[in-house]
Design an enzyme around this catalytic site. Structure first.
Site, PDB file in Angstrom:
ATOM      1  N   GLY A  29      37.567  39.886  36.916  1.00 17.95           N
ATOM      2  CA  GLY A  29      36.886  39.062  37.905  1.00 17.95           C
ATOM      3  C   GLY A  29      37.458  39.219  39.297  1.00 17.95           C
ATOM      4  O   GLY A  29      38.144  40.189  39.607  1.00 17.95           O
TER       5      GLY A  29
ATOM      6  N   HIS B 183      35.340  47.274  42.339  1.00 16.75           N
ATOM      7  CA  HIS B 183      34.659  46.988  41.073  1.00 16.75           C
ATOM      8  C   HIS B 183      33.200  47.417  41.140  1.00 16.75           C
ATOM      9  O   HIS B 183      32.660  48.002  40.186  1.00 16.75           O
ATOM     10  CB  HIS B 183      34.707  45.484  40.762  1.00 16.75           C
ATOM     11  CG  HIS B 183      36.068  44.954  40.470  1.00 16.75           C
ATOM     12  ND1 HIS B 183      36.701  44.048  41.279  1.00 16.75           N
ATOM     13  CD2 HIS B 183      36.924  45.198  39.445  1.00 16.75           C
ATOM     14  CE1 HIS B 183      37.874  43.733  40.773  1.00 16.75           C
ATOM     15  NE2 HIS B 183      38.047  44.429  39.660  1.00 16.75           N
TER      16      HIS B 183
ATOM     17  N   GLU C  25      40.946  54.465  38.968  1.00 15.72           N
ATOM     18  CA  GLU C  25      42.188  55.235  38.969  1.00 15.72           C
ATOM     19  C   GLU C  25      43.319  54.542  39.720  1.00 15.72           C
ATOM     20  O   GLU C  25      44.448  55.038  39.703  1.00 15.72           O
ATOM     21  CB  GLU C  25      41.942  56.628  39.558  1.00 15.72           C
ATOM     22  CG  GLU C  25      41.118  57.515  38.646  1.00 15.72           C
ATOM     23  CD  GLU C  25      41.018  58.939  39.160  1.00 15.72           C
ATOM     24  OE1 GLU C  25      41.438  59.201  40.304  1.00 15.72           O
ATOM     25  OE2 GLU C  25      40.508  59.798  38.411  1.00 15.72           O
TER      26      GLU C  25
END
Length: 282
Positions: free
Chosen positions: A31, A37, A150
């Protein structure tokens, strides 16, 4: 957009989607979503018919309770943000009880030494917690592909190893680091930095970039000593570790080999917030 907080309800829904021959992507998150994201979600959407985004702050991967307590939680905001990306997203936001029942503990894994260095050295039990929640999510969602950033490169390699050891038939995809304008790797933890520190935090990435430029002519020890000296000059940032390792095995580089890929890893404290980053060197 569909929102589930129960595993069995999610599984039932996804089984219906599979019967329609729809491919599934999985993006596990804790979250406090940001552009990094969303880049994973967009990548997953470009390669799958439907994407499951899990939102769960996993207690078993925190070695410090204070860090767990301070981790930002913003489910409503996260959902609103995902709605701006696509309607082909399923959100799985379970409670701790739904995941762990009455016994909040992680499984024990053997990661062939990938977990013994860097983050593993400084965060006891962290990767067992990561392996536990990721394995559970993979088995629950059964995606065609799962996507990880990454920025947490050591974690990515450990998840790949876990999937190999457990013979999980899901493709693990690593995605490039998204950075703020000044170079700081995007992270939910960045929100806890003061405005001034956040603006100065490009120093971390700048240091990695200079280390990369030195990599062609200087030894790993010389570069590490230079990095340590640079951080000693900067009172805003406290260096926890800097390592140059083989990208595949994460073992420290002793002597450069022409056929090996190497990566620099760094962990830094600023404003009491722990920041990590990495950069491929060749």
């Amino acid at each position: 957009m569909h929102l589930f907080d129960r595993k069995m309800e999610l599984v039932s829904y996804l089984e219906g989607e599979r019967k329609k021959n729809r491919t599934l992507g999985l993006v596990p998150t804790m979250g406090a979503l940001h552009t990094g994201h969303l880049s994973l979600v967009k990548k997953a959407l470009s390669e799958n018919d439907l994407v499951v985004v899990s939102i769960f702050v996993n207690p078993t991967q925190f070695d410090k309770k204070d860090d767990l307590d301070k981790y930002p939680r913003s489910l409503e905001r996260d959902i609103d943000l995902l709605k701006t990306v696509s309607k082909k997203i399923v959100v799985f936001a379970p409670t701790v009880d739904e995941i762990y029942g009455d016994q909040v503990k992680s499984e024990s894994y053997e990661f062939d030494g990938l977990d013994k260095v860097m983050e593993g050295e400084f965060r006891a039990g962290h990767f067992d917690g990561v392996g536990t929640i990721v394995e559970l999510l993979l088995r629950t969602v059964a995606p065609n592909k799962a996507y990880f950033g990454e920025k947490d490169f050591q974690q990515l390699q450990i998840i790949r190893k876990m999937a190999e050891i457990k013979k999980l038939p899901y493709t693990i995809i690593g995605c490039p680091i998204e950075r703020e304008p000044h170079g700081l790797a995007m992270s939910s933890r960045n929100e806890r930095l003061s405005k001034t520190t956040r603006e100065q935090a490009g120093f971390i990435h700048d240091t990695l970039q200079t280390a990369k430029s030195k990599f062609g002519t200087e030894s790993a020890t010389t570069i590490a000593d230079w990095v340590k000296s640079e951080f000693k000059k900067n009172p805003v940032f406290n260096l926890e570790y800097f390592e140059i390792t083989d990208e595949a095995t994460l073992t420290p580089m002793l002597k450069k080999q022409d056929n090996q890929k190497y990566r620099a890893f760094i962990a830094v404290y600023a404003d009491g917030v722990r920041l990590i980053d990495n950069l491929r060197l060749n």
